[in-house]
Scaffold this motif. Sequence first.
Motif, PDB file in Angstrom:
ATOM      1  N   ARG A   1      -1.920  40.613   2.191  1.00 28.52           N
ATOM      2  CA  ARG A   1      -1.748  41.976   2.706  1.00 28.52           C
ATOM      3  C   ARG A   1      -2.827  42.890   2.155  1.00 28.52           C
ATOM      4  N   ASN A   2      -3.081  42.804   0.851  1.00 21.98           N
ATOM      5  CA  ASN A   2      -4.067  43.679   0.225  1.00 21.98           C
ATOM      6  C   ASN A   2      -5.477  43.434   0.741  1.00 21.98           C
ATOM      7  N   LEU A   3      -5.769  42.178   1.111  1.00 23.40           N
ATOM      8  CA  LEU A   3      -7.126  41.860   1.574  1.00 23.40           C
ATOM      9  C   LEU A   3      -7.290  42.006   3.086  1.00 23.40           C
ATOM     10  N   PHE A   4      -6.288  41.566   3.854  1.00 19.74           N
ATOM     11  CA  PHE A   4      -6.479  41.445   5.294  1.00 19.74           C
ATOM     12  C   PHE A   4      -5.461  42.209   6.141  1.00 19.74           C
ATOM     13  N   GLY A   5      -4.497  42.898   5.515  1.00 20.98           N
ATOM     14  CA  GLY A   5      -3.550  43.708   6.261  1.00 20.98           C
ATOM     15  C   GLY A   5      -2.209  43.031   6.451  1.00 20.98           C
ATOM     16  N   PRO A   6      -1.189  43.806   6.878  1.00 14.75           N
ATOM     17  CA  PRO A   6       0.186  43.295   6.966  1.00 14.75           C
ATOM     18  C   PRO A   6       0.386  42.197   8.006  1.00 14.75           C
TER      19      PRO A   6
END
Length: 564
Positions: free
Chosen positions: A342-347
Amino acid sequence: MGLDDAPSQSETQPLLSSEAPSQPFVGTSASDGAALHRNYDGQGPTCLLARHGEAYDNIPQHKRQLGFFSTVFLIFNKIIGTGIYATPSIILRASGSVGVTLLIWVLGSTLAAVGTAVYIELGTGLPRSGGDKNYLEFMYRRPKYLVTCMYSIYAFLVGSAGANALVFGEYSLHALALTPSGFNTLVAAVLVLTFCVVMHGCFLKWGIRLQNALGLFKLVVLSSVAVSGVFCLAGVPGFSVRPEYEVPRNFEWKNMWNGSGTGANAFVMALYNVLWSFNGYANANSSLSEIKDPVRTLKRAAPTAMIFVTFVYMFVNIAYFAVVSKTDILESKRIVAALFFRNLFGPTTERALSGFIALSVLGNLLSGQFAQARSRLVIQELGREGILPKASFFSSNKPFNAPLAALVTQFIVSCAIMLGPPAGDAYLFMVSLSSYSTSLVFTFVSLGLLLLYTPAYSVWDWDPPYRSPRVVTLIFFLSNVFLVVVPLIPPTTRVYERLPYWLHPVASLSVSLVGLAYWYIWSVVLPRKYDYKLERVWVMQDDGVSRFAFRKVSKDISSDQEDS
């Protein structure tokens, strides 16, 4: 034909023919047999005892379906399951700081490497399915059958797949954008355990192929985590933490050690979770009767799998701390890997990768069920030995050439253990109970191995094809003694939300009394009351697999035979 006249056995020739003998005969087991010798030539009076390679165990050649590749992934799949996804927050909370967490992972990987060396020696010395059961029987022979009955209870605790199944449920629900609750997580866990029973109990070859494929898939997923984390740490474009999430400062020196010093009990709790993550390095020992050329394969496959696992674990942990803040990890419970994506590529990617992680956990469950049904739970081996009631039922591979009865029994035990503890403490309690029971078994196994090299035990002539250094065995023994003793010391911080800190060690120590009671009634009270003694005979089943069975022999008849 006497023992002196027995013909030599080739590397691939089974000890018994595939035809069932017309009469049962008294045989030997790990408890009263001999180990494999590195220089044994298959001749002489110990020919029926000191068997080697595939000839050590009477298993038809066509039932040995695991080669080097399958054995590597049998170990790899069992080790890398839920631990690297579910325990980082627990370990960080127990250790207090990022720096101590990484040191505990280094210590855990070292202990796992030491344990691997010990179990390669044991597996090459007694190359038969049964694992710890065989080793304990070989080392502790008196009172007869006591160690088998007591170990069987611990094997039920160690072999439970409940904790891993719960993590599968949480990640699969997260992937489906459903909020995990106690009920729906439990339903998903029961469903995945049912799937494992069907695959390995009814479609064995497809089950092996699926677990190998998921093992390769798991390696790809974890490698992507490790590489992405390193790229983020190095500042590679496209791999930075998204602006809407907190940027971690975990590797700044002043933050790295902040929170250290949580006490010895908490330290051991963290180490338990690391060792849980490495649990499975002895997995192949449980299925040696189904491995082709087991001695040579084990010596190559176990180190290969452990090298892969160690590198993957260390880089994945670095990746977590490079992308997810300490606060988020502590609050993540068992979905830290999902937060990483999530932090790198989104939910959206977070949910997709949660599905990938659920699949990798499925690979672990399949691998664990494959080995545990054969030995780690010792269900099938206890059936073959005749310790369990209805021995032919538990030991048979009918009707699908797979241990369906043992798998169903294991399924029932795992579900029962999942339903026991309170929801908030269930996962940690199951992990701690299993880890403590494992450490207790490892303590006695390593002590027994040290005793085999003493003059008092030299008559057993232990000389396996591979020997771990004596100091390695000693380190393994002392480390497990430490892990058994320290959890009984009151902690400075709370271990569980609702349960007392001492519950898992006391529960683990207490269940041995059940095995002791079963042994005493079965082998002492009933024979004394009905005036018989137990005699072990070797019989061949219709499916070509041999097993030991007990028959009740009148003491008067037995005395007459001895006199004659």
